[in-house]
Design a protein around this motif. Structure first.
Motif, PDB file in Angstrom:
ATOM      1  N   ASN A 125       0.825  -1.213   0.000  1.00  0.00           N
ATOM      2  CA  ASN A 125       0.000   0.000   0.000  1.00  0.00           C
ATOM      3  C   ASN A 125       0.858   1.262   0.000  1.00  0.00           C
ATOM      4  O   ASN A 125       0.500   2.258   0.645  1.00  0.00           O
ATOM      5  N   HIS A 126       1.995   1.201  -0.687  1.00  0.00           N
ATOM      6  CA  HIS A 126       2.869   2.376  -0.821  1.00  0.00           C
ATOM      7  C   HIS A 126       3.231   2.967   0.535  1.00  0.00           C
ATOM      8  O   HIS A 126       3.211   4.173   0.725  1.00  0.00           O
ATOM      9  N   TYR A 127       3.548   2.091   1.477  1.00  0.00           N
ATOM     10  CA  TYR A 127       3.981   2.467   2.822  1.00  0.00           C
ATOM     11  C   TYR A 127       2.930   3.252   3.593  1.00  0.00           C
ATOM     12  O   TYR A 127       3.256   4.069   4.447  1.00  0.00           O
ATOM     13  N   GLN A 128       1.681   2.974   3.305  1.00  0.00           N
ATOM     14  CA  GLN A 128       0.567   3.550   4.052  1.00  0.00           C
ATOM     15  C   GLN A 128      -0.108   2.428   4.833  1.00  0.00           C
ATOM     16  O   GLN A 128      -0.248   1.313   4.333  1.00  0.00           O
ATOM     17  N   VAL A 129      -0.546   2.730   6.053  1.00  0.00           N
ATOM     18  CA  VAL A 129      -1.251   1.737   6.860  1.00  0.00           C
ATOM     19  C   VAL A 129      -2.732   1.836   6.511  1.00  0.00           C
ATOM     20  O   VAL A 129      -3.354   2.877   6.726  1.00  0.00           O
ATOM     21  N   PRO A 130      -3.312   0.758   5.983  1.00  0.00           N
ATOM     22  CA  PRO A 130      -4.732   0.812   5.618  1.00  0.00           C
ATOM     23  C   PRO A 130      -5.636   0.886   6.851  1.00  0.00           C
ATOM     24  O   PRO A 130      -5.284   0.402   7.927  1.00  0.00           O
ATOM     25  N   LYS A 131      -6.785   1.481   6.658  1.00  0.00           N
ATOM     26  CA  LYS A 131      -7.730   1.660   7.766  1.00  0.00           C
ATOM     27  C   LYS A 131      -8.149   0.329   8.376  1.00  0.00           C
ATOM     28  O   LYS A 131      -8.386   0.243   9.575  1.00  0.00           O
ATOM     29  N   TYR A 132      -8.255  -0.709   7.566  1.00  0.00           N
ATOM     30  CA  TYR A 132      -8.716  -1.988   8.097  1.00  0.00           C
ATOM     31  C   TYR A 132      -7.724  -2.593   9.088  1.00  0.00           C
ATOM     32  O   TYR A 132      -8.090  -3.434   9.894  1.00  0.00           O
ATOM     33  N   PHE A 133      -6.451  -2.181   9.056  1.00  0.00           N
ATOM     34  CA  PHE A 133      -5.510  -2.643  10.065  1.00  0.00           C
ATOM     35  C   PHE A 133      -5.949  -2.136  11.436  1.00  0.00           C
ATOM     36  O   PHE A 133      -5.965  -2.882  12.415  1.00  0.00           O
ATOM     37  N   TRP A 134      -6.315  -0.859  11.508  1.00  0.00           N
ATOM     38  CA  TRP A 134      -6.733  -0.250  12.769  1.00  0.00           C
ATOM     39  C   TRP A 134      -8.093  -0.769  13.213  1.00  0.00           C
ATOM     40  O   TRP A 134      -8.297  -1.079  14.384  1.00  0.00           O
ATOM     41  N   LYS A 135      -9.023  -0.878  12.277  1.00  0.00           N
ATOM     42  CA  LYS A 135     -10.404  -1.255  12.614  1.00  0.00           C
ATOM     43  C   LYS A 135     -10.550  -2.742  12.909  1.00  0.00           C
ATOM     44  O   LYS A 135     -11.459  -3.130  13.645  1.00  0.00           O
ATOM     45  N   GLY A 136      -9.698  -3.539  12.350  1.00  0.00           N
ATOM     46  CA  GLY A 136      -9.794  -4.976  12.558  1.00  0.00           C
ATOM     47  C   GLY A 136      -8.765  -5.501  13.536  1.00  0.00           C
ATOM     48  O   GLY A 136      -9.059  -5.827  14.683  1.00  0.00           O
ATOM     49  N   TYR A 137      -7.537  -5.567  13.078  1.00  0.00           N
ATOM     50  CA  TYR A 137      -6.463  -6.180  13.846  1.00  0.00           C
ATOM     51  C   TYR A 137      -6.203  -5.470  15.182  1.00  0.00           C
ATOM     52  O   TYR A 137      -6.183  -6.097  16.236  1.00  0.00           O
ATOM     53  N   VAL A 138      -5.981  -4.166  15.116  1.00  0.00           N
ATOM     54  CA  VAL A 138      -5.621  -3.432  16.333  1.00  0.00           C
ATOM     55  C   VAL A 138      -6.792  -3.371  17.300  1.00  0.00           C
ATOM     56  O   VAL A 138      -6.619  -3.562  18.507  1.00  0.00           O
ATOM     57  N   ARG A 139      -7.973  -3.127  16.793  1.00  0.00           N
ATOM     58  CA  ARG A 139      -9.154  -3.060  17.670  1.00  0.00           C
ATOM     59  C   ARG A 139      -9.345  -4.372  18.427  1.00  0.00           C
ATOM     60  O   ARG A 139      -9.627  -4.369  19.626  1.00  0.00           O
ATOM     61  N   ALA A 140      -9.170  -5.489  17.751  1.00  0.00           N
ATOM     62  CA  ALA A 140      -9.334  -6.794  18.404  1.00  0.00           C
ATOM     63  C   ALA A 140      -8.293  -6.987  19.512  1.00  0.00           C
ATOM     64  O   ALA A 140      -8.621  -7.468  20.597  1.00  0.00           O
ATOM     65  N   TYR A 141      -7.064  -6.604  19.237  1.00  0.00           N
ATOM     66  CA  TYR A 141      -6.016  -6.751  20.247  1.00  0.00           C
ATOM     67  C   TYR A 141      -6.276  -5.823  21.430  1.00  0.00           C
ATOM     68  O   TYR A 141      -6.122  -6.223  22.580  1.00  0.00           O
ATOM     69  N   ARG A 142      -6.679  -4.619  21.145  1.00  0.00           N
ATOM     70  CA  ARG A 142      -6.964  -3.663  22.223  1.00  0.00           C
ATOM     71  C   ARG A 142      -8.105  -4.156  23.113  1.00  0.00           C
ATOM     72  O   ARG A 142      -8.053  -3.997  24.334  1.00  0.00           O
ATOM     73  N   THR A 143      -9.107  -4.725  22.512  1.00  0.00           N
ATOM     74  CA  THR A 143     -10.280  -5.173  23.272  1.00  0.00           C
ATOM     75  C   THR A 143      -9.907  -6.228  24.304  1.00  0.00           C
ATOM     76  O   THR A 143     -10.395  -6.203  25.429  1.00  0.00           O
ATOM     77  N   THR A 144      -9.033  -7.137  23.934  1.00  0.00           N
ATOM     78  CA  THR A 144      -8.697  -8.247  24.809  1.00  0.00           C
ATOM     79  C   THR A 144      -7.470  -7.998  25.681  1.00  0.00           C
ATOM     80  O   THR A 144      -7.444  -8.407  26.835  1.00  0.00           O
ATOM     81  N   TRP A 145      -6.459  -7.324  25.143  1.00  0.00           N
ATOM     82  CA  TRP A 145      -5.170  -7.317  25.824  1.00  0.00           C
ATOM     83  C   TRP A 145      -4.654  -5.955  26.273  1.00  0.00           C
ATOM     84  O   TRP A 145      -4.105  -5.839  27.360  1.00  0.00           O
ATOM     85  N   ASP A 146      -4.720  -4.955  25.426  1.00  0.00           N
ATOM     86  CA  ASP A 146      -4.068  -3.685  25.751  1.00  0.00           C
ATOM     87  C   ASP A 146      -4.841  -2.545  25.100  1.00  0.00           C
ATOM     88  O   ASP A 146      -4.668  -2.264  23.923  1.00  0.00           O
ATOM     89  N   LYS A 147      -5.680  -1.877  25.887  1.00  0.00           N
ATOM     90  CA  LYS A 147      -6.548  -0.833  25.342  1.00  0.00           C
ATOM     91  C   LYS A 147      -5.771   0.352  24.789  1.00  0.00           C
ATOM     92  O   LYS A 147      -6.303   1.136  24.013  1.00  0.00           O
ATOM     93  N   ASP A 148      -4.495   0.478  25.142  1.00  0.00           N
ATOM     94  CA  ASP A 148      -3.685   1.602  24.680  1.00  0.00           C
ATOM     95  C   ASP A 148      -2.707   1.237  23.563  1.00  0.00           C
ATOM     96  O   ASP A 148      -1.904   2.074  23.148  1.00  0.00           O
ATOM     97  N   PHE A 149      -2.790   0.007  23.063  1.00  0.00           N
ATOM     98  CA  PHE A 149      -1.854  -0.440  22.023  1.00  0.00           C
ATOM     99  C   PHE A 149      -1.948   0.465  20.794  1.00  0.00           C
ATOM    100  O   PHE A 149      -3.000   0.620  20.196  1.00  0.00           O
ATOM    101  N   LEU A 150      -0.847   1.091  20.445  1.00  0.00           N
ATOM    102  CA  LEU A 150      -0.708   1.980  19.290  1.00  0.00           C
ATOM    103  C   LEU A 150      -1.719   3.129  19.281  1.00  0.00           C
ATOM    104  O   LEU A 150      -2.051   3.641  18.225  1.00  0.00           O
ATOM    105  N   LYS A 151      -2.182   3.548  20.431  1.00  0.00           N
ATOM    106  CA  LYS A 151      -3.169   4.647  20.522  1.00  0.00           C
ATOM    107  C   LYS A 151      -2.659   5.924  19.866  1.00  0.00           C
ATOM    108  O   LYS A 151      -3.425   6.667  19.288  1.00  0.00           O
ATOM    109  N   ASP A 152      -1.383   6.187  19.960  1.00  0.00           N
ATOM    110  CA  ASP A 152      -0.820   7.430  19.420  1.00  0.00           C
ATOM    111  C   ASP A 152      -0.512   7.362  17.926  1.00  0.00           C
ATOM    112  O   ASP A 152       0.039   8.321  17.372  1.00  0.00           O
ATOM    113  N   TRP A 153      -0.866   6.269  17.264  1.00  0.00           N
ATOM    114  CA  TRP A 153      -0.444   6.082  15.884  1.00  0.00           C
ATOM    115  C   TRP A 153      -1.518   6.228  14.833  1.00  0.00           C
ATOM    116  O   TRP A 153      -1.213   6.479  13.691  1.00  0.00           O
ATOM    117  N   LYS A 154      -2.750   6.039  15.159  1.00  0.00           N
ATOM    118  CA  LYS A 154      -3.787   6.041  14.121  1.00  0.00           C
ATOM    119  C   LYS A 154      -3.937   7.405  13.505  1.00  0.00           C
ATOM    120  O   LYS A 154      -4.003   8.421  14.105  1.00  0.00           O
TER     121      LYS A 154
END
Length: 154
Positions: A125-154
């Protein structure tokens, strides 16, 4: 600076950590990944993760067979130059390093699952982070393990 193909290698590293969360060498592997990322200004060679990991004694040559083969490129692959992406990759790997040291296999697996596609997404994706990474992968990890994971990055 990383070559685009180094990102595919990084995804493979995360996949192996996800599959083998209790491997004693995982912390050393991420230490090497962090070293490569921190040396981005001085190293422009291809196969950076492969070269770094090949120096780990006892690395499973069957599992990590790709590490012991240096790719030869017929052209100079595109370099990752965006400092913000390097900083994101550093943050991700520092988080993984911390979780590895804590030793919770379920959390190691969950975090590696969350991030395993990120390098490939960046490469494709030309070195861009797609929205679905944040909405899918990161959200799932935050819900279960770390609510602050990558909070400053989106």
């Amino acid at each position: 600076m990383l070559h685009i193909y180094d990102l595919y290698d990084l995804s493979q590293i995360y996949i192996f950590i996800r599959a083998y969360p209790d491997d004693q060498l995982n912390t050393q592997i991420i230490d090497k990944v962090l070293d490569v990322l921190q040396q981005r200004e001085t190293n422009h060679q291809p196969n950076q993760f492969r070269t770094a990991l090949s120096s780990i004694d006892g690395l499973d040559a069957e599992r990590y067979g790709f590490v012991f083969v240096q790719n030869a490129y017929v052209y100079f692959p595109e370099l990752l130059k965006d400092d913000r992406i390097y900083d994101l990759l550093l943050a991700v790997n520092h988080s993984l390093h911390k979780v590895l040291l804590e030793g919770n296999k379920e959390q190691i697996t969950a975090l590696a699952d969350c991030i395993h596609n990120l390098p490939t997404m960046l490469a494709e994706n030309h070195y861009q982070v797609p929205k679905y990474f944040w909405k899918g992968y990161v959200r799932a990890y935050r819900t279960t393990w770390d609510k602050d994971f990558l909070k400053d990055w989106k």
